[in-house]
Design a protein around this motif. Sequence first.
Motif, PDB file in Angstrom:
ATOM      1  N   ASP A 138      29.170  -0.915 -20.072  1.00 47.62           N
ATOM      2  CA  ASP A 138      29.034  -0.535 -21.477  1.00 47.62           C
ATOM      3  C   ASP A 138      27.861   0.434 -21.657  1.00 47.62           C
ATOM      4  O   ASP A 138      27.937   1.362 -22.460  1.00 47.62           O
ATOM      5  N   VAL A 162      29.187   3.791 -20.742  1.00 43.19           N
ATOM      6  CA  VAL A 162      30.052   4.303 -21.810  1.00 43.19           C
ATOM      7  C   VAL A 162      29.193   4.829 -22.957  1.00 43.19           C
ATOM      8  O   VAL A 162      29.438   5.907 -23.497  1.00 43.19           O
ATOM      9  N   ARG A 190      43.303  10.866 -22.493  1.00 43.91           N
ATOM     10  CA  ARG A 190      42.354   9.748 -22.486  1.00 43.91           C
ATOM     11  C   ARG A 190      41.058  10.139 -23.178  1.00 43.91           C
ATOM     12  O   ARG A 190      40.597  11.273 -23.057  1.00 43.91           O
ATOM     13  N   THR A 191      40.470   9.196 -23.881  1.00 44.90           N
ATOM     14  CA  THR A 191      39.159   9.445 -24.472  1.00 44.90           C
ATOM     15  C   THR A 191      38.123   9.424 -23.350  1.00 44.90           C
ATOM     16  O   THR A 191      38.347   8.779 -22.311  1.00 44.90           O
ATOM     17  N   GLU A 228      35.449   7.779 -23.267  1.00 40.98           N
ATOM     18  CA  GLU A 228      35.021   6.384 -23.078  1.00 40.98           C
ATOM     19  C   GLU A 228      36.004   5.623 -22.191  1.00 40.98           C
ATOM     20  O   GLU A 228      35.600   4.908 -21.268  1.00 40.98           O
ATOM     21  N   ASP A 229      37.309   5.758 -22.480  1.00 39.08           N
ATOM     22  CA  ASP A 229      38.314   5.063 -21.670  1.00 39.08           C
ATOM     23  C   ASP A 229      38.306   5.561 -20.233  1.00 39.08           C
ATOM     24  O   ASP A 229      38.422   4.771 -19.290  1.00 39.08           O
ATOM     25  N   ARG A 277      35.242   4.107 -18.494  1.00 36.44           N
ATOM     26  CA  ARG A 277      35.433   2.682 -18.183  1.00 36.44           C
ATOM     27  C   ARG A 277      36.270   2.514 -16.911  1.00 36.44           C
ATOM     28  O   ARG A 277      35.930   1.713 -16.040  1.00 36.44           O
ATOM     29  N   ALA A 278      37.371   3.265 -16.828  1.00 37.20           N
ATOM     30  CA  ALA A 278      38.233   3.181 -15.647  1.00 37.20           C
ATOM     31  C   ALA A 278      37.487   3.633 -14.394  1.00 37.20           C
ATOM     32  O   ALA A 278      37.598   3.004 -13.337  1.00 37.20           O
TER      33      ALA A 278
END
Length: 188
Positions: free
Chosen positions: A82, A85, A170-171, A173-174, A177-178
């Motif tokens: 997090d 991100v 994809r954003t 952030e996404d 995260r991945a």
Amino acid sequence: MTSRDKYHHGDLRRAVLTAALDVIRTDGPAALSLRDLARRAGVSHAAPAHHFKDRTGLLTAIATEGHDLLTAALSAAADLRDAGVRYVRFAVDHPAHFQVMFQPDLLRPDDPELLAAKARSYEQLRAGVATLPAGRTTDPELTGIAAWSVAHGFATLLLTHNLDRPLGDRTPEDAFRALADAMFKGPE
């Protein structure tokens, strides 16, 4: 505008910072000129020097503000992923600050306010490493550097539009995260 008006601005410091951030966002830090910023703020060409002394002082103030904004963004992170991100989101939301914060050749390296702000943001980055389960890292310092490098590199590539095509729909952030899951996933 009278000469008196040119010297009495409601919040000249903020007006110059805002104008500088606009210039950096569109043209980069090299395009900054205190004279141009004074013109944009509607004050005498010497007025910004009262707050920043010179261009380096202005850039140092921007970097200090950036580190404070980054600290605030990271302070609510639930864990290391997090925090990454939030680091990426900070870069997207504050691209001009981000451009200046990590260029020591533009800044006064011994400025006490900058040093304190950098220490606070770094401490927030370290706090994310502390959320890792026991045994996930043998060297928390190196793990923090690795995590910071990934987030900073991703944010830099994103801001320079090198990830436009690879991210597709994809954003950021996404996608981050991945990426973080793929790189830092522990043994199952």
